[in-house]
Design a protein around this motif. Structure first.
Motif, PDB file in Angstrom:
ATOM      1  N   PHE A   1      24.809 -69.259 -17.283  1.00 35.81           N
ATOM      2  CA  PHE A   1      24.820 -70.471 -17.800  1.00 35.81           C
ATOM      3  C   PHE A   1      23.751 -70.649 -18.998  1.00 35.81           C
ATOM      4  CE2 PHE A   1      21.696 -71.183 -14.681  1.00 35.81           C
ATOM      5  CZ  PHE A   1      20.760 -72.074 -15.246  1.00 35.81           C
ATOM      6  N   GLY A   2      24.280 -71.417 -19.966  1.00 38.05           N
ATOM      7  CA  GLY A   2      23.439 -71.686 -21.173  1.00 38.05           C
ATOM      8  C   GLY A   2      22.855 -73.105 -21.025  1.00 38.05           C
ATOM      9  N   ILE A   3      21.845 -73.090 -21.837  1.00 37.97           N
ATOM     10  CA  ILE A   3      21.219 -74.307 -21.921  1.00 37.97           C
ATOM     11  C   ILE A   3      20.818 -74.985 -23.338  1.00 37.97           C
ATOM     12  CG2 ILE A   3      19.063 -75.842 -21.326  1.00 37.97           C
ATOM     13  CD1 ILE A   3      18.819 -73.887 -18.821  1.00 37.97           C
ATOM     14  N   ILE A   4      21.200 -76.328 -23.745  1.00 40.13           N
ATOM     15  CA  ILE A   4      20.869 -76.846 -25.036  1.00 40.13           C
ATOM     16  C   ILE A   4      19.993 -77.565 -24.596  1.00 40.13           C
ATOM     17  CG2 ILE A   4      21.746 -78.318 -26.977  1.00 40.13           C
ATOM     18  CD1 ILE A   4      24.724 -77.383 -25.984  1.00 40.13           C
ATOM     19  N   THR A   5      18.774 -77.599 -25.568  1.00 41.52           N
ATOM     20  CA  THR A   5      17.532 -78.531 -25.303  1.00 41.52           C
ATOM     21  C   THR A   5      17.125 -79.214 -26.526  1.00 41.52           C
ATOM     22  OG1 THR A   5      15.995 -76.688 -25.927  1.00 41.52           O
ATOM     23  CG2 THR A   5      16.688 -76.807 -23.632  1.00 41.52           C
ATOM     24  N   GLY A   6      16.055 -80.187 -26.318  1.00 38.67           N
ATOM     25  CA  GLY A   6      15.852 -80.949 -27.474  1.00 38.67           C
ATOM     26  C   GLY A   6      14.564 -81.499 -26.912  1.00 38.67           C
ATOM     27  N   ILE A  56      24.819 -76.425 -20.101  1.00 34.79           N
ATOM     28  CA  ILE A  56      24.327 -77.876 -20.026  1.00 34.79           C
ATOM     29  C   ILE A  56      23.607 -77.997 -21.107  1.00 34.79           C
ATOM     30  CG2 ILE A  56      24.608 -77.675 -17.375  1.00 34.79           C
ATOM     31  CD1 ILE A  56      21.754 -77.020 -17.182  1.00 34.79           C
ATOM     32  N   ASP A  57      23.618 -79.516 -21.454  1.00 32.85           N
ATOM     33  CA  ASP A  57      22.886 -80.163 -22.593  1.00 32.85           C
ATOM     34  C   ASP A  57      21.793 -80.978 -22.156  1.00 32.85           C
ATOM     35  OD1 ASP A  57      22.046 -81.499 -24.786  1.00 32.85           O
ATOM     36  OD2 ASP A  57      23.859 -81.970 -25.389  1.00 32.85           O
ATOM     37  N   LEU A  58      20.701 -80.531 -21.994  1.00 29.94           N
ATOM     38  CA  LEU A  58      19.419 -81.315 -21.617  1.00 29.94           C
ATOM     39  C   LEU A  58      18.595 -82.231 -22.665  1.00 29.94           C
ATOM     40  CD1 LEU A  58      17.904 -78.694 -19.306  1.00 29.94           C
ATOM     41  CD2 LEU A  58      19.578 -80.315 -18.652  1.00 29.94           C
ATOM     42  N   HIS A  59      19.269 -82.186 -23.800  1.00 31.34           N
ATOM     43  CA  HIS A  59      18.314 -82.880 -24.990  1.00 31.34           C
ATOM     44  C   HIS A  59      18.054 -84.375 -24.669  1.00 31.34           C
ATOM     45  CE1 HIS A  59      22.299 -84.531 -26.363  1.00 31.34           C
ATOM     46  NE2 HIS A  59      21.471 -85.412 -27.164  1.00 31.34           N
ATOM     47  N   SER A  60      19.026 -85.159 -23.784  1.00 37.22           N
ATOM     48  CA  SER A  60      18.666 -86.442 -23.548  1.00 37.22           C
ATOM     49  C   SER A  60      17.993 -86.669 -22.174  1.00 37.22           C
ATOM     50  CB  SER A  60      19.889 -87.470 -23.849  1.00 37.22           C
ATOM     51  OG  SER A  60      20.846 -87.029 -22.922  1.00 37.22           O
ATOM     52  N   PHE A  61      17.797 -85.535 -21.379  1.00 37.48           N
ATOM     53  CA  PHE A  61      17.144 -85.724 -20.050  1.00 37.48           C
ATOM     54  C   PHE A  61      15.834 -85.734 -19.806  1.00 37.48           C
ATOM     55  CE2 PHE A  61      20.903 -83.397 -17.408  1.00 37.48           C
ATOM     56  CZ  PHE A  61      21.674 -84.095 -18.007  1.00 37.48           C
ATOM     57  N   ASN A  62      15.326 -86.632 -18.826  1.00 32.99           N
ATOM     58  CA  ASN A  62      14.016 -86.714 -18.665  1.00 32.99           C
ATOM     59  C   ASN A  62      13.421 -85.325 -17.826  1.00 32.99           C
ATOM     60  OD1 ASN A  62      14.501 -87.503 -16.085  1.00 32.99           O
ATOM     61  ND2 ASN A  62      14.540 -89.727 -16.661  1.00 32.99           N
ATOM     62  N   ILE A  63      12.335 -85.320 -17.186  1.00 34.72           N
ATOM     63  CA  ILE A  63      11.984 -84.104 -16.507  1.00 34.72           C
ATOM     64  C   ILE A  63      12.737 -84.198 -14.994  1.00 34.72           C
ATOM     65  CG2 ILE A  63      10.170 -85.327 -15.548  1.00 34.72           C
ATOM     66  CD1 ILE A  63      10.180 -81.495 -16.363  1.00 34.72           C
ATOM     67  N   THR A 109      20.753 -95.510 -16.309  1.00 34.82           N
ATOM     68  CA  THR A 109      20.447 -95.962 -15.143  1.00 34.82           C
ATOM     69  C   THR A 109      20.262 -94.748 -14.244  1.00 34.82           C
ATOM     70  OG1 THR A 109      22.060 -97.898 -15.197  1.00 34.82           O
ATOM     71  CG2 THR A 109      21.423 -97.368 -13.021  1.00 34.82           C
ATOM     72  N   TRP A 110      20.965 -93.819 -14.015  1.00 40.74           N
ATOM     73  CA  TRP A 110      20.882 -92.515 -13.118  1.00 40.74           C
ATOM     74  C   TRP A 110      19.481 -91.985 -13.508  1.00 40.74           C
ATOM     75  CZ3 TRP A 110      22.581 -91.883  -8.695  1.00 40.74           C
ATOM     76  CH2 TRP A 110      23.735 -92.232  -8.260  1.00 40.74           C
ATOM     77  N   SER A 111      19.178 -91.783 -14.942  1.00 38.89           N
ATOM     78  CA  SER A 111      17.907 -91.280 -15.334  1.00 38.89           C
ATOM     79  C   SER A 111      16.696 -92.091 -14.732  1.00 38.89           C
ATOM     80  CB  SER A 111      17.888 -91.303 -16.902  1.00 38.89           C
ATOM     81  OG  SER A 111      16.714 -90.626 -17.354  1.00 38.89           O
ATOM     82  N   THR A 113      10.704 -86.532 -22.936  1.00 41.63           N
ATOM     83  CA  THR A 113       9.121 -86.460 -22.410  1.00 41.63           C
ATOM     84  C   THR A 113       8.222 -86.388 -23.587  1.00 41.63           C
ATOM     85  OG1 THR A 113       9.389 -84.156 -22.695  1.00 41.63           O
ATOM     86  CG2 THR A 113       9.814 -85.117 -20.336  1.00 41.63           C
ATOM     87  N   GLY A 114       8.698 -86.556 -24.600  1.00 40.50           N
ATOM     88  CA  GLY A 114       7.988 -86.439 -25.897  1.00 40.50           C
ATOM     89  C   GLY A 114       8.020 -85.004 -26.690  1.00 40.50           C
ATOM     90  N   ASN A 115       6.939 -84.395 -27.086  1.00 38.40           N
ATOM     91  CA  ASN A 115       7.113 -83.330 -27.907  1.00 38.40           C
ATOM     92  C   ASN A 115       7.389 -82.125 -27.387  1.00 38.40           C
ATOM     93  OD1 ASN A 115       6.250 -84.779 -30.108  1.00 38.40           O
ATOM     94  ND2 ASN A 115       4.280 -84.700 -29.685  1.00 38.40           N
TER      95      ASN A 115
END
Length: 194
Positions: A171-176, A143-150, A97-99, A180-182
């Protein structure tokens, strides 16, 4: 329903009523979600009114579908209305919902409001971006951004940059691939901040 065969679903709803079966929250929510997927906000809202008139109580799924309809119709003002109503009704907002709300707000160019919503999402624990990781050397926060949209990723990175400039902590960032796609969402977020 996802393919847009709304007339069929509305006929099923009428047949249910005709047979003495009262459509419930889930029946209405499924129909509202169908309109949401198609970006038909006016129809979704009409169905919500019908739902209330027929004494079916809306739930988190119903409101999430209405917010999705707002996002697909690119109508931030109505999204704000539904968001406030959810809060007033005591319905907890989750990550999805927030996303939806934050990304729509970002796409509409309301960056200060994006940050406000993101902070509220963290404070209400609707979004939990922080991960406990000891293996990222020199980072106090991860912070874990793997499921975040832009929109969510931008708000998260912007917040951590503000905090780092104040407290001097890394701070560190975990991404995936994010939603947003690829392209990794962090690449898009950092590019947008530059």
């Amino acid at each position: 329903a996802q393919l847009g065969n709304i007339s069929f679903l509305l006929k099923v709803l009428e047949l249910m009523k005709k047979d003495g079966i009262k459509p419930d929250t889930y029946s209405y929510s499924a129909l509202i979600n169908t309109y949401a997927v198609l970006g038909k906000l006016d129809k979704a809202e009409q169905l919500f009114k019908l739902m209330q008139a027929n004494q079916a109580d809306p739930n988190h799924i119903t409101y999430s579908a209405l917010l999705k309809a707002c996002a697909n119709a690119k109508n931030l003002e109505r999204a704000k209305f539904w968001l406030e109503l959810m809060k007033k009704e005591g319905i907890r907002l989750d990550m999805t919902t927030w996303s939806t709300v934050i990304n729509l707000t970002y796409l509409e160019g309301e960056h200060e409001l994006v940050d406000k919503f993101y902070l509220e999402a963290i404070e209400t624990r609707g979004v939990k971006p922080y991960k406990k990781r000891n293996h990222i050397e020199g980072c106090d926060t991860v912070i874990d951004l793997h499921s975040f949209n832009i929109g969510m990723a931008l708000a998260a990175v912007r917040l951590e940059l503000k905090r780092a400039s104040t407290n001097g902590k890394a701070f560190g960032i975990i991404t995936g691939k994010g939603s947003t796609g690829n392209d990794p969402v962090i690449k898009i977020a950092i590019t947008a901040l530059l």
